[in-house]
Motif scaffolding. Sequence first.
Motif, PDB file in Angstrom:
ATOM      1  N   PRO A 148      40.176  25.122  46.414  1.00  0.00           N
ATOM      2  CA  PRO A 148      40.611  25.694  45.136  1.00  0.00           C
ATOM      3  C   PRO A 148      39.959  27.066  44.962  1.00  0.00           C
ATOM      4  O   PRO A 148      38.913  27.327  45.554  1.00  0.00           O
ATOM      5  CB  PRO A 148      40.082  24.713  44.073  1.00  0.00           C
ATOM      6  N   PHE A 149      40.603  27.943  44.215  1.00  0.00           N
ATOM      7  CA  PHE A 149      40.105  29.310  44.089  1.00  0.00           C
ATOM      8  C   PHE A 149      40.278  29.772  42.654  1.00  0.00           C
ATOM      9  O   PHE A 149      41.316  29.569  42.052  1.00  0.00           O
ATOM     10  CB  PHE A 149      40.909  30.216  45.029  1.00  0.00           C
ATOM     11  N   ASN A 150      39.223  30.390  42.117  1.00  0.00           N
ATOM     12  CA  ASN A 150      39.313  30.904  40.756  1.00  0.00           C
ATOM     13  C   ASN A 150      38.989  32.389  40.766  1.00  0.00           C
ATOM     14  O   ASN A 150      37.858  32.784  41.091  1.00  0.00           O
ATOM     15  CB  ASN A 150      38.312  30.138  39.861  1.00  0.00           C
ATOM     16  N   PHE A 151      39.967  33.227  40.442  1.00  0.00           N
ATOM     17  CA  PHE A 151      39.795  34.675  40.578  1.00  0.00           C
ATOM     18  C   PHE A 151      38.625  35.204  39.754  1.00  0.00           C
ATOM     19  O   PHE A 151      37.807  35.979  40.249  1.00  0.00           O
ATOM     20  CB  PHE A 151      41.086  35.407  40.187  1.00  0.00           C
ATOM     21  N   SER A 152      38.514  34.794  38.494  1.00  0.00           N
ATOM     22  CA  SER A 152      37.446  35.342  37.652  1.00  0.00           C
ATOM     23  C   SER A 152      36.063  34.952  38.151  1.00  0.00           C
ATOM     24  O   SER A 152      35.145  35.782  38.162  1.00  0.00           O
ATOM     25  CB  SER A 152      37.629  34.921  36.191  1.00  0.00           C
ATOM     26  N   GLU A 153      35.914  33.701  38.634  1.00  0.00           N
ATOM     27  CA  GLU A 153      34.607  33.294  39.167  1.00  0.00           C
ATOM     28  C   GLU A 153      34.291  34.086  40.431  1.00  0.00           C
ATOM     29  O   GLU A 153      33.175  34.547  40.631  1.00  0.00           O
ATOM     30  CB  GLU A 153      34.601  31.803  39.519  1.00  0.00           C
ATOM     31  N   TRP A 154      35.311  34.249  41.277  1.00  0.00           N
ATOM     32  CA  TRP A 154      35.116  34.930  42.563  1.00  0.00           C
ATOM     33  C   TRP A 154      34.745  36.388  42.348  1.00  0.00           C
ATOM     34  O   TRP A 154      33.867  36.932  43.001  1.00  0.00           O
ATOM     35  CB  TRP A 154      36.394  34.787  43.385  1.00  0.00           C
TER      36      TRP A 154
END
Lengths: 159, 159, 165, 165
Positions: A148-154
């Motif tokens: 899973p990928f979260n743009f804001s966290e990344w």
Amino acid sequence: ATEKFMEAFDQIRENFVEVFRTLFTPDDQCDLILQDPNDPLESRIDITAKPKGKRPQSIDQLSGGEKSLTALALIFALYLLKPAPFCVLDEVDAPLDDNNLGKYSDLIKRFSEQSQFIIVTHRKVTMAAVEVAYGITMQQRGISMVVPFNFSEWEAAKN
Amino acid sequence: ATEKFMEAFDQIRENFVEVFRTLFTPDDQCDLILQDPNDPLESRIDITAKPKGKRPQSIDQLSGGEKSLTALALIFALYLLKPAPFCVLDEVDAPLDDNNLGKYSDLIKRFSEQSQFIIVTHRKVTMAAVEVAYGITMQQRGISMVVPFNFSEWEAAKN
Amino acid sequence: MRLQSIELKGFKSFAERTVIHFNQNMTGIIGPNGCGKSNIVDAIRWVLGEQKSSSLRLKKMDNLIFNGTQKRKPAGRAEVSLTFENTKNLLPTEFTTVVVTRILYREGSSEYRINNVPCRLKDISNLFLDTGIGSDSYAIIELSMIGDILKDKEHSRRRLFEQAA
Amino acid sequence: MRLQSIELKGFKSFAERTVIHFNQNMTGIIGPNGCGKSNIVDAIRWVLGEQKSSSLRLKKMDNLIFNGTQKRKPAGRAEVSLTFENTKNLLPTEFTTVVVTRILYREGSSEYRINNVPCRLKDISNLFLDTGIGSDSYAIIELSMIGDILKDKEHSRRRLFEQAA
Ligand SMILES: Nc1ncnc2c1ncn2[C@@H]1O[C@H](COP(=O)(O)OP(=O)(O)OP(=O)(O)O)[C@@H](O)[C@H]1O
Ligand SMILES: Nc1ncnc2c1ncn2[C@@H]1O[C@H](COP(=O)(O)OP(=O)(O)OP(=O)(O)O)[C@@H](O)[C@H]1O
Ligand SMILES: [Mg+2]
Ligand SMILES: [Mg+2]
């Protein structure tokens, strides 16, 4: 059959002008023309596109990004006539500048109210616009897996 | 003539492997093969490329970005044999992910010690790597003009 | 109808059984060059009935089975399943959840299933008739298609119009 | 030899006389879609002798003359000049600075000049023979060329090898 096609053609043409003006500016010109109006079921379909006050003699003279947006306007014009339940877009935002990336993702957000969109991208502006994303990686050489990928966290982690 | 061609071919092949391994990893395989070794002056030239432990049956199976890097490795292999005084690259970084954008600009920095490079790009990683840039704009509709552009100042202004 | 998930096993670079959920209106797929994103798009096309190997970037169909790495043997088969919620009864079946499965074995035979019941490829195509989804649909868009539309390669514009009209 | 600058006037979207300096080892050209970046690349090709209108994205050669906007009349001619510093005497001439100019008039006639002295197109091509620069050079690279190399369209790989070898 001819009548049915012409009805659809006129509707697609109208949609094309509307989407084109969303991707470019509201007073830009474009058109879809049957090369041979007497043979609508077999005729070639020509595209004219005149973004931002320009007067290109054919769509070949347009820039790489302008051509992509014009083709996308046509594809979405077809889509609006008969919306598919889901759409997959594989890196079609590659030729676009940052400003046009914003227009591309706004357009998709608008259509995603009636269809699901699956968007493959490398561009950060597009990543920031999707609600949820999956990262594909090859931790083991040659074998794909999903995380899973979260743009804001990344993005926060990068800075 | 055949001998001259074969000498050049072998040198290009060696350069291709070297650049390919710079763009991918040092233990990756690739090759240039004369389809008909008995007719070197007319034979088709085949490319095999096996990035990162993968075993694609042909280069068609590679991804969009992997294909671009492979083609770039071949172009630069030719360039290394006979370096042109200047090179123009028009948005060839469009299919690349951020990591590969770094490899692309490192490669150009290395070659720019012997040739001048003119690089057209939309990608920030590439913009950050060039020494000087010119911004092209169309303040008057349909008419291009040039303004100097400084990536670090522009980025600072954005934040 | 709403797409729920895709499951791949032995399909191209997806050697391991992999599930991706598509519950949202917009789902992003991201990752480095060559990691497998377009392979997922190929899988969607294939399970919906794509028969042209060139549309799947293959010289021949059996190239879509995981062909092994230095540390792992090739797979014996490729399997992809696509799960739909049959909202609005768009699909001509009484089921509320529809799972479409396609399998290709290395020796060449194929299997097709709807909700795990064996069927023919034709049954899968018929299921999606008139929904706008199909392997050749205008709903699966990539850069090469953009190029074909602009050059009108092989009357590609004509064909798109006829699909939508 | 070192590239110093390019000057465009009436060439495609460059209606006004525009000069771009290329003093650095690496020069970036950036800007929004459609602003004119690839037009600069076309101008470099054209002044070096490109004769194929399709390589310049044109249906016919006179389409490269600025064709006007709603507020401005079309230009009567297109003119591009490329200035080189003849370091290492790579160019077969005793001049230290070489300016290559190409002009196309709307009525169809062309002019070619080296250091402002009229010459033939052949003289410009001969000047760059053996330098690796030419309109068809492997030194001007764009995405479509990447595609042609990968598909080996019309023996494009063969031709590139022969240019370098
Ligand atoms: N049958 C197969 N078995 C194993 N690996 C395969 C098979 N077919 C293709 N691949 C691998 O899958 C990779 C391509 O994946 P894909 O095209 O999905 O990448 P991508 O994520 O879309 O990359 P890009 O961002 O560059 O477009 C290639 O490296 C190829 O070697
Ligand atoms: N003869 C001409 N007269 C006026 N404008 C022209 C002429 N020929 C082309 N143009 C315009 O130039 C523009 C294309 O410019 P160009 O291809 O250089 O853009 P670009 O900066 O490379 O954009 P992209 O980033 O999308 O590739 C088009 O909008 C086209 O209408
Ligand atoms: Mg891809
Ligand atoms: Mg361009």
